[in-house]
Design a protein around this motif. Structure first.
Motif, PDB file in Angstrom:
ATOM      1  N   GLY A 270       0.952  -1.252   0.194  1.00 29.70           N
ATOM      2  CA  GLY A 270       0.008   0.060   0.200  1.00 29.70           C
ATOM      3  C   GLY A 270       0.857   0.804  -0.267  1.00 29.70           C
ATOM      4  N   THR A 271       1.867   0.886   0.324  1.00 29.31           N
ATOM      5  CA  THR A 271       2.607   2.290   0.351  1.00 29.31           C
ATOM      6  C   THR A 271       3.329   3.012  -1.242  1.00 29.31           C
ATOM      7  N   ALA A 272       4.199   1.482  -1.228  1.00 28.48           N
ATOM      8  CA  ALA A 272       4.084   1.656  -2.903  1.00 28.48           C
ATOM      9  C   ALA A 272       2.914   2.495  -3.513  1.00 28.48           C
TER      10      ALA A 272
ATOM     11  N   ALA B 290      -6.565   2.722   2.365  1.00 24.15           N
ATOM     12  CA  ALA B 290      -6.009   1.041   2.269  1.00 24.15           C
ATOM     13  C   ALA B 290      -6.772   0.362   3.476  1.00 24.15           C
ATOM     14  N   GLU B 291      -8.072   0.914   4.469  1.00 31.38           N
ATOM     15  CA  GLU B 291      -8.591   0.804   5.172  1.00 31.38           C
ATOM     16  C   GLU B 291      -9.476   0.288   4.710  1.00 31.38           C
ATOM     17  N   ALA B 292     -10.546   0.593   3.542  1.00 29.30           N
ATOM     18  CA  ALA B 292     -11.335   0.996   3.474  1.00 29.30           C
ATOM     19  C   ALA B 292     -12.054  -0.009   1.908  1.00 29.30           C
TER      20      ALA B 292
ATOM     21  N   ASN C  52      -2.999  -7.659   7.387  1.00 32.45           N
ATOM     22  CA  ASN C  52      -4.049  -7.541   9.098  1.00 32.45           C
ATOM     23  C   ASN C  52      -5.150  -6.043   8.095  1.00 32.45           C
ATOM     24  N   LYS C  53      -4.880  -6.037   6.747  1.00 37.25           N
ATOM     25  CA  LYS C  53      -6.085  -6.213   6.123  1.00 37.25           C
ATOM     26  C   LYS C  53      -7.670  -6.832   6.069  1.00 37.25           C
ATOM     27  N   ILE C  54      -8.754  -6.034   5.368  1.00 36.38           N
ATOM     28  CA  ILE C  54      -9.854  -6.257   5.189  1.00 36.38           C
ATOM     29  C   ILE C  54      -9.509  -8.088   4.406  1.00 36.38           C
TER      30      ILE C  54
HETATM   31  C1  LIG Z   1      -1.578  -0.119   6.142  1.00 35.75           C
HETATM   32  C2  LIG Z   1      -1.388   1.122   5.998  1.00 35.75           C
HETATM   33  C3  LIG Z   1      -1.041   2.077   4.864  1.00 35.75           C
HETATM   34  C4  LIG Z   1      -0.040   1.177   4.116  1.00 35.75           C
HETATM   35  O1  LIG Z   1      -0.055   0.477   3.281  1.00 35.75           O
HETATM   36  P1  LIG Z   1       1.240  -1.288   3.630  1.00 35.75           P
HETATM   37  O2  LIG Z   1       0.501  -2.601   2.604  1.00 35.75           O
HETATM   38  O3  LIG Z   1       1.225  -1.651   5.032  1.00 35.75           O
HETATM   39  O4  LIG Z   1       1.880  -0.277   3.033  1.00 35.75           O
HETATM   40  C5  LIG Z   1      -1.518   2.862   4.281  1.00 35.75           C
HETATM   41  N1  LIG Z   1      -2.402   3.796   4.961  1.00 35.75           N
HETATM   42  C6  LIG Z   1      -3.178   3.287   6.261  1.00 35.75           C
HETATM   43  C7  LIG Z   1      -4.262   4.107   6.687  1.00 35.75           C
HETATM   44  C8  LIG Z   1      -3.199   2.053   6.025  1.00 35.75           C
HETATM   45  O5  LIG Z   1      -3.467   1.795   7.295  1.00 35.75           O
END
Ligand SMILES: *Cc1c(COP(=O)(O)O)cnc(C)c1O
Length: 396
Positions: A76-78, A191-193, A217-219
């Motif tokens: 998600g960071t990338a 990322a969380e949604a 840890n995501k959905i």
């Molecule tokens: C998890 C998360 C990210 C980053 O995602 P990664 O896959 O861990 O790099 C970015 N923003 C939010 C709000 C997140 O919860």
């Protein structure tokens, strides 16, 4: 004010999550076709940057979101990094974002050579506060020739990152109206949604570009992974190009026309993603049922409020959240200690970003609600399977 009764609180949570000794905050679950698809991927030998699952995963995500383009990447960071870069964030810019959230958002801004500019969050969505955003911009922003500048620092303000915290949609309409007034683009950190909606559209389809995460840890999870979502064909093209080392298309020659990144999602992860995505609706339904059960139980407890989905939206309830009432700030650590000691994994919010060493000197507006939410917030166990016993199996 009397202390919050932690024994009652634990009893209440236990009445919902059950009596298992350890209840994790959020567990992944592999009860669909994960084993089959990952094995197929191994059998085929295509485990890395080529193979059919990446394209399949991207297509299935497109359908799930109602988006024109999806580019699967390593995390998600990338995804956030490329979203920001492709929405025009450059060296020396400022990017407006909430201080209440995960550090990855601020890190991605930094990877562009830009710096975060923190604006306050609000309690109903836990996302950016439209009123605070309007106040802050009216105080510091100057728009000249279609470009927004921070009068105090002289830097260009390039974009606004809207973070949908814990799966609750931020107030996209209000925030977009302000962004438009100042000629600012919105990038969504979704990322969380995944699976959450705002009005009649999936979250992640409102911004010029949006980031998803499929961390463990995501959905849903691909092990590690993320995606860029956009309706802009040019951004999509660029995202594909930059995420694959900016290699020029050719049957055998390796030639590159700019500095690219090795951000493409491997096929092995995408195979896992295909299996997980097929269960998204089920996970969302189970998590919403769990949230409903928490909501009803916490309605009866004084000093604590369960955070339910904001108006005009549908939350995936990635992490269920309670807020202690104002005045109970000093109880938060007692609650965290008591619950964790009894095997119920709970967590506070992330330390607000402006208190983290790399971001201490960033521009910021007043952040009273950020501080207040942080001092009163507790996340509760939220695995989809905890909601299963409440769901009528015929309804999902
Ligand atoms: C998890 C998360 C990210 C980053 O995602 P990664 O896959 O861990 O790099 C970015 N923003 C939010 C709000 C997140 O919860």
């Amino acid at each position: 004010m009397p202390q919050i009764d932690t024994a009652t609180l634990i009893k209440t949570i236990r009445s919902i999550v059950g009596q298992e000794r350890q209840i994790p905050l959020h567990e992944p679950e592999f009860s669909g076709t994960e084993w089959t698809l990952v094995k197929d991927c191994l059998d085929s030998g295509w485990v890395s940057t080529a193979g059919e699952y990446v394209g399949k995963f991207e297509n299935n995500l497109k359908v799930a979101l109602g988006a024109k383009h999806v580019i699967a990447v390593t995390n998600g960071t990338a995804a956030l990094h490329l979203c920001l870069k492709l929405s025009g964030v450059r060296m020396g810019d400022e990017v407006i974002m909430p201080a209440l959230g995960f550090v990855a958002t601020a890190n991605a801004v930094s990877y562009c050579g830009a710096i975060p500019h923190f604006v306050d969050s609000e309690e109903t969505t836990m996302g950016l506060d439209a009123v605070a955003l309007a106040d802050r911009l009216s105080q510091v922003a100057d728009v000249r020739d279609g470009t927004c500048y921070n009068r105090e620092t002289g830097k260009r303000i390039a974009a606004i990152v809207v973070v949908h915290l814990f799966g609750h949609a931020a107030k996209l309409d209000e925030l977009s109206a302000i962004a438009e007034k100042y000629d600012l683009q919105i990038v969504e950190d979704a990322a969380e949604a995944l699976g959450s909606r705002y009005k009649d559209q999936a979250v992640g389809t409102y911004g010029v570009a949006s980031a998803l995460s499929f961390n463990g840890n995501k959905i849903i999870t691909t092990g590690g992974g993320g995606a860029i979502v956009t309706n802009d064909e040019n951004i999509a093209k660029q995202a594909r190009h930059l995420s694959t080392t900016a290699r020029l298309p050719h049957p055998w020659l390796y030639q590159h026309d700019e500095i690219g990144y090795n951000y493409r999602m491997p096929n092995l992860n995408a195979a896992l993603g295909c299996a997980q995505l097929a269960q998204l609706d089920k996970f969302v339904a189970e998590k919403r049922t769990l949230a409903d059960a928490y909501q009803k139980a916490f309605d009866k407890i004084s000093g604590v409020k369960f955070v339910s989905e904001p108006e005009n939206s549908k939350s995936n309830y990635w992490l269920n959240t309670i807020l202690l009432d104002p005045g109970h700030e000093s109880d938060r650590d007692h609650v965290l200690k008591a619950t964790n000691q009894s095997g119920i994994m709970t967590r506070p919010a992330w330390v607000p970003l402006h208190h983290n060493i790399p971001f201490i000197n960033c521009s910021r507006g007043p952040l009273p609600q950020t501080e207040s939410i942080f001092s009163r917030l507790v996340n509760l166990p939220s695995s989809a399977k905890l909601g299963r016993k409440f769901v009528n199996p015929r309804s999902v």
